[in-house]
Motif scaffolding. Structure first.
Motif, mmCIF file in Angstrom:
data_model
loop_
_atom_site.group_PDB
_atom_site.id
_atom_site.type_symbol
_atom_site.label_atom_id
_atom_site.label_comp_id
_atom_site.label_asym_id
_atom_site.label_seq_id
_atom_site.Cartn_x
_atom_site.Cartn_y
_atom_site.Cartn_z
ATOM 1 N N TYR A 71 13.003 4.778 5.080
ATOM 2 C CA TYR A 71 11.924 5.161 4.158
ATOM 3 C C TYR A 71 11.457 3.888 3.455
ATOM 4 O O TYR A 71 12.215 3.283 2.699
ATOM 5 N N GLN A 89 8.370 4.903 -1.475
ATOM 6 C CA GLN A 89 9.216 5.648 -2.408
ATOM 7 C C GLN A 89 8.753 5.448 -3.849
ATOM 8 O O GLN A 89 8.630 6.397 -4.622
ATOM 9 N N PRO A 121 15.165 9.302 1.435
ATOM 10 C CA PRO A 121 15.954 8.189 0.919
ATOM 11 C C PRO A 121 17.418 8.592 0.795
ATOM 12 O O PRO A 121 17.734 9.731 0.474
ATOM 13 N N LEU A 164 10.466 12.983 -0.237
ATOM 14 C CA LEU A 164 11.258 12.522 -1.374
ATOM 15 C C LEU A 164 11.994 13.700 -1.988
ATOM 16 O O LEU A 164 11.451 14.796 -2.068
#
Length: 569
Positions: free
Chosen positions: A355, A360, A80, A429
């Protein structure tokens, strides 16, 4: 282009040091002029002489190069966009600063050029001694640009005028302005390199040496001429693209005029820059030489000749007999991403992969492996998930792979064919996004390695503690992926019984690399034939110690998979 540019600037620095060491004090001004221009030409040409191109044209009988360059792919990581990419910002700022400097110097160059042309148009012109003399309307130092000579006659006696005319005619007749412009252009492109500016200064000074020597050869008094130069020293030093009569430093010019002529034998030292050019070519290609040496190619070819005995059952094809629908796993020339090759593929995936927000929020991450086929026309067909982790991430990986532009298709014996390709994509992440990352069980992907040789095995070690499948830093073979390929290629032997039986195929060996880097409990997870399975286990078990994988800075046990391809030629 960046590598080429850096090599050019390093070469300029080395040639300048070479010039100062060997040529700086002699009186062979014509030879020095040629050498200085050759230094610029060789600096630009040497990085283009790529030894690797010649090496890769020597086609071995195994697909080692394809395996390294096209099958063993890098991992594409998508994260991200929550942090600032400082590395990219610095790179862009440096690029902007460089091109800003180039633009400024180009504008300066054309302003100077326009000023000389405007001055030539405004000045009254007379013909003296076969040259066009432009008479300056106000006091200024004499100078020349190509065949234009500019003089303010009221400032000089007749003797001084004749000295200036001889000096500037030498510049004009020997086309010294070409040297000046070449050095200016090099400084524009390499403005940040101080050695480019130093080389330009040496070129300008040497041209003045040549013109001064010509004046003295015509019989003018040396001392009177030197006093004349000193009399013009109050004029501002020339810093433009023309040849100025009173270019500084005068001290060097006067010393050179009074210097004893260098002996003729001294000319032989100018041949020394040829071995220097060869040395630069070798240094420029040292990485390619290190990766693909003649010794390695010879070993691979000899191993294939001695260990692989073709049999009537070996599968072969001619250009006319390749079935239309066959999909190749390995081809002579692998498919290539059209826009920039492997680097272009990395940029494309980095730019277009997103993403998924839901993934997420759920803290889902891991590696998605996508397989697809590059068709004969280069289009992407049959994309599928070879290893998935989450529907949202799988869908995103398939979407971007399917949207890729056409590739350069793979070829087999000169004919475009369908070829399979694998791309692993890592969705990860950052640790501060959702606590500590979760590690899903994912095997490391490599693809195929061709069996060619033999070496005795070594015992395995034991496993104590937990076994991870994916960690922050995966285990590494000494020498990296390339080192592992070379080791396996040299130590595997194709069992003779399997060759006679026409047995071939891909075996996947799973092993655990323990905390000490030892290979433990290797086992075949995808068998082909007992003989081939046993050979694969033997060689994997004989590997030297690896650099162990680490989790949070601590060495841990890590599961690792290696696919090995036994293929009859």
């Amino acid at each position: 282009m960046l590598a080429y540019f850096l090599k050019v600037n390093v070469a300029i620095a080395l040639f300048y040091a070479f010039y100062r060491l060997f040529f700086y004090k002699d009186t062979f001004f014509g030879w020095r002029r040629t050498a200085l221009l050759c230094f610029f030409a060789i600096s630009a040409a040497v990085p283009l002489l790529n030894i690797q191109t010649w090496i890769t044209e020597q086609k071995p009988m195994v697909a080692m190069v394809d395996l390294y360059a096209n099958v063993v792919l890098p991992e594409f990581t998508v994260s991200p966009q929550t942090t600032i990419d400082w590395k990219n910002m610095i790179r862009k700022a440096a690029t902007f600063a460089y091109w800003g400097g180039v633009a400024f110097l180009i504008i300066r160059f054309f302003i100077q050029l326009a000023g000389i042309i405007r001055l030539a148009c405004r000045c009254r012109t007379v013909r003296i001694g076969g040259s066009n003399i432009h008479l300056l309307s106000r006091e200024g130092g004499p100078f020349s640009f190509f065949h234009w000579i500019f003089i303010y006659p009221s400032s000089h006696t007749e003797e001084e005028f004749n000295e200036i005319l001889t000096h500037e005619q030498t510049h004009a007749r020997q086309w010294h302005s070409i040297d000046v412009i070449i050095s200016e252009l090099v400084c524009i492109l390499c403005w940040f390199n101080p050695f480019a500016w130093l080389m330009k200064r040496e070129i300008r000074t040497n041209l003045e040496y040549m013109a001064d020597a010509r004046v003295l050869e015509n019989g003018y008094d040396s001392k009177a001429y030197q006093y004349h130069l000193l009399g013009l020293s109050h004029h501002k030093a020339a810093a433009t693209i023309y040849n100025s009569f009173n270019v500084l430093p005068l001290k060097k010019r006067i010393k050179m005029m009074n210097k004893k002529r260098t002996k003729e034998i001294g000319r032989t030292k100018y041949l020394m820059f040829l071995p220097l050019a060869v040395l630069l070519m070798i240094i420029s290609n040292i990485e390619a030489v290190a990766r693909t040496t003649k010794q390695l190619a010879t070993e691979v070819i000899e191993a294939v000749d001695t260990s692989m005995e073709p049999t009537p059952k070996a599968i072969t094809h001619t250009n006319d007999s390749i079935p239309e629908d066959v999909i190749f796993e390995v081809v002579e020339v692998s498919p290539e991403f059209t826009d920039g090759g492997m680097d272009g593929l990395i940029k494309y995936l980095s730019k277009n992969l997103k993403y998924p927000v839901e993934a997420q929020k759920a803290g889902i991450q891991g590696r998605v492996v996508v397989k697809f086929v590059v068709d004969k026309d280069g289009s992407i067909i049959q994309p599928q998930i070879a290893r998935g982790i989450d529907p949202a991430l799988d869908k995103e990986a398939i979407r971007v792979i399917s949207a890729m532009p056409k590739w350069k298709p793979g070829t087999q014996r000169g004919k475009a064919v369908k070829a399979r390709f694998t791309v692993p994509v890592m969705f990860k992440l950052p640790e501060d996004a959702k606590g500590e990352p979760a590690y899903a069980p994912v095997n490391t992907q490599l693809e195929e390695i061709v069996a060619v040789a033999y070496k005795p095995s070594t015992p395995n070690a034991k496993v104590e503690g937990d076994v991870f499948e994916v960690v922050e830093h995966m285990p590494e073979f000494p020498g990296g992926v390339q080192g592992m390929m070379q080791y396996i290629a040299r130590n595997l032997k194709y069992p003779t019984e399997a060759q006679k039986a026409g047995v071939q195929g891909k075996i996947i060996v799973e092993m655990i690399i323990n905390k000490e880097g030892n290979i433990t409990v290797p086992k075949v997870t995808r068998p082909v034939h007992p003989l081939l399975d046993a050979e694969a286990i033997r060689v994997i078990g004989s590997m030297p110690k690896w650099k162990p994988g680490t989790q949070k800075g601590q060495p841990v046990n890590v599961k690792y998979s290696v696919p090995i391809m036994f293929r009859l030629q």
